[in-house]
Enzyme design. Structure first.
Site, PDB file in Angstrom:
ATOM      1  N   LYS A  82       0.838  -1.129  -0.170  1.00 15.65           N
ATOM      2  CA  LYS A  82      -0.052   0.073   0.136  1.00 15.65           C
ATOM      3  C   LYS A  82       0.781   1.152   0.121  1.00 15.65           C
ATOM      4  O   LYS A  82       1.831   1.390   0.617  1.00 15.65           O
ATOM      5  CB  LYS A  82      -0.841   0.135   1.344  1.00 15.65           C
ATOM      6  N   GLY A 154     -10.506  -2.906   8.724  1.00 13.98           N
ATOM      7  CA  GLY A 154     -10.057  -3.115  10.259  1.00 13.98           C
ATOM      8  C   GLY A 154     -11.364  -3.019  11.161  1.00 13.98           C
ATOM      9  O   GLY A 154     -11.343  -2.971  12.295  1.00 13.98           O
ATOM     10  N   GLY A 215     -13.435  -5.358   5.896  1.00 22.37           N
ATOM     11  CA  GLY A 215     -14.592  -5.751   6.654  1.00 22.37           C
ATOM     12  C   GLY A 215     -15.041  -7.334   6.628  1.00 22.37           C
ATOM     13  O   GLY A 215     -15.918  -7.897   7.321  1.00 22.37           O
ATOM     14  N   SER A 237      -7.615  -7.612   8.185  1.00 21.53           N
ATOM     15  CA  SER A 237      -7.498  -7.913   9.526  1.00 21.53           C
ATOM     16  C   SER A 237      -8.044  -9.595  10.104  1.00 21.53           C
ATOM     17  O   SER A 237      -7.701  -9.867  10.807  1.00 21.53           O
ATOM     18  CB  SER A 237      -7.887  -6.844  10.288  1.00 21.53           C
TER      19      SER A 237
END
Lengths: 295, 202
Positions: A82, A154, A215, A237
């Site tokens: 990123k 996240g 998500g 995550s």
């Protein structure tokens, strides 16, 4: 064929090879190997996963090149990394590291609040986030070879990714069914480059691959995004913040490949252990939301 | 004619579109039941490690292996080459390969190369492709680029380390459809069976 269009074929082409696959966030060489063995089609090399970026606050920047290099050496699948929105030098650095794909990402703190990177100026392909067709078309116009929904990274909460995917796909259906003389007005309304919309109308689909991100935490989340029209899924995550990363990673890979087979998804979802604990996006202060960055 | 496309991961849709351009019907193959009645099988581009896991968990390893041994025409592109080479899931072709041998994406290229199938240069899209490092005597070399073998055939199997499905017209697509037609009419495929095209613009 000019050099530029050959580069576009090759760079959009790599994203096509990733379709039906899962791209996983990793922070170490060990995690990268677990991801590859579990069937990831690519890894996103990071210093911190989005959940930690969120928790720790401060300015989030491109990862340490040493972290990226260690991950590149650990796996044979493509490695992505990123850069901050508009930070063209971070992108030049990643190109010098011969990264396979650059994510110009709202998860990092934007470096430029008005401009994105001119992605046509790079050999390395870019993936960018979007919340709707306007954002997707602007990024494609700037040279992105792949797009993804922004979702809300996240959080372990798929609601924003669903919103963005439904908005994007709904607007594409609208674009494909409108009269020719309505297209210029629609382009102005959503601030999209007219040529990108004309291209979508001609071919009947986005000219680049479109993944879901932000998500996704469970096999069912991943399959949901596929059924809503995603070509593949980024899991940030959700894997390495869960109880049993390798098992969860494999289960999400299987759920994407067999996204239309509920019995299959049921089987791979059994006994996965604890998913990452999620955040409720509705109660989150506006300033903590990442998706509004980089329109 | 119905040609199956292994649809667990990779660029399935581009292969489907490519078959449709040639008026051939494609069928996604995810489970053993999808194999019934197919007359050819394409292994698309994608990530071979991911595909290998999914082939195994979907129970396709043995039924596809059986069909290959029975002579089903199979075409592997890019990652598909890895699955069919020695050491791959099916080990059906006497070649060895090195995965992602040309390095990262900045080295991916579109090349206009010569091949045994056409008198004019053929557009070949290489995307983080594998390199064929050795080929046995049974293997017929169909194309080389920069000293590397990039397309081969052995019996009922065609392999291309590049992506003919990403260009509008490729003699390699025509070659595979020809292989399927001749298997269908029970002709024995012979080396060099694919008719060489002459003076066709690409």
């Amino acid at each position: 064929m000019s050099d530029i269009s050959e580069r576009i074929i090759v760079n959009r082409g790599l994203a096509q090879m990733l379709k039906g696959g899962v791209i996983m966030d990793v922070t170490t060489a060990d995690q990268a190997r677990i991801a590859e063995d579990s069937g990831a089609v690519a890894v996103m090399a990071l210093e911190r996963v989005p959940a930690d970026i969120r928790a720790q606050g401060g300015v989030a920047r491109m990862s340490d090149p040493a972290v990226i290099r260690a991950i590149q050496e650990a796996v044979t699948i493509p490695v992505m990394a990123k850069v901050r929105i508009g930070h063209l030098v971070e992108a030049q650095v990643l190109q010098a590291l011969k990264i396979d794909y650059i994510d110009e990402s709202e998860v990092l703190t934007p470096a430029d609040e008005s401009n994105h990177i001119d992605k046509h100026a790079f050999e390395v392909p870019f993936v960018c986030g979007c919340r709707d067709l306007g954002e997707a078309a602007r990024r494609i116009g700037e040279g992105a070879s792949m797009i993804r929904t922004k979702g809300e990274a996240g959080t372990g909460n798929v609601v924003e990714a669903v919103r963005h995917m439904r908005t994007l796909m709904g607007q594409i259906r609208m674009l494909l069914s409108m009269r020719e003389d309505e297209v210029p007005g629609f382009a102005r309304e959503i601030a999209a480059p007219f040529e990108v919309l004309a291209d979508i109308r001609k071919s009947g689909a986005l000219p680049v691959v479109n993944f879901a991100a932000g998500g996704v935490a469970t096999p069912a989340d991943a399959a949901l995004m596929m059924q809503l029209g995603a070509d593949g899924v980024f899991v940030g995550s959700g894997i390495f913040k869960s109880g049993d990363p390798a098992r969860r990673a494999k289960a999400i890979v299987e759920a994407v490949a067999h996204c239309d087979d509920p019995a299959w998804i049921a089987r791979v979802s059994e006994g996965l252990g604890e998913a990452m604990s999620g955040l409720d996006v509705r109660t989150m202060p506006e300033g903590e939301r990442l998706a509004g960055r980089g329109r | 004619m119905v040609i199956g496309i292994l649809a667990l991961q990779g660029n399935v849709r581009e292969h489907m579109t490519n078959l449709n351009r040639h008026d051939v019907q494609g069928r996604p193959v995810r489970l053993p039941a999808d194999l019934a009645g197919i007359e050819g099988l394409i292994l698309p581009g994608g990530e071979s490690t991911a595909m290998r896991n999914l082939v195994s968990s979907s129970g396709l390893e043995k039924p596809v292996g059986d069909l290959i041994r029975q002579g089903l025409p199979v075409w592997g592109t890019c990652a598909g080459v890895v699955l069919l080479a020695r050491g791959g899931i099916w080990s059906s072709v006497d070649i060895t390969v090195e995965r992602n041998a040309y390095g990262s994406q900045v080295f991916s290229r579109l090349v206009h190369g010569s091949s045994a199938l056409s008198e004019t240069p053929t557009p070949m899209v290489f995307i983080r492709s594998p390199r064929i490092t050795s080929a046995g005597r049974e293997v017929e070399v169909l194309a080389e680029v920069g000293g590397d073998v990039v397309a081969v055939r052995q019996g009922n199997i065609l392999l291309t380390t590049f992506h003919p499905e990403l260009v509008d017209h490729s003699p390699f697509t025509a070659c595979f459809i020809e292989m399927v037609s001749s298997a269908r009419s029970d002709e024995t495929p012979v080396p060099g069976h694919c008719p060489k095209e002459t003076g066709r613009a690409v």
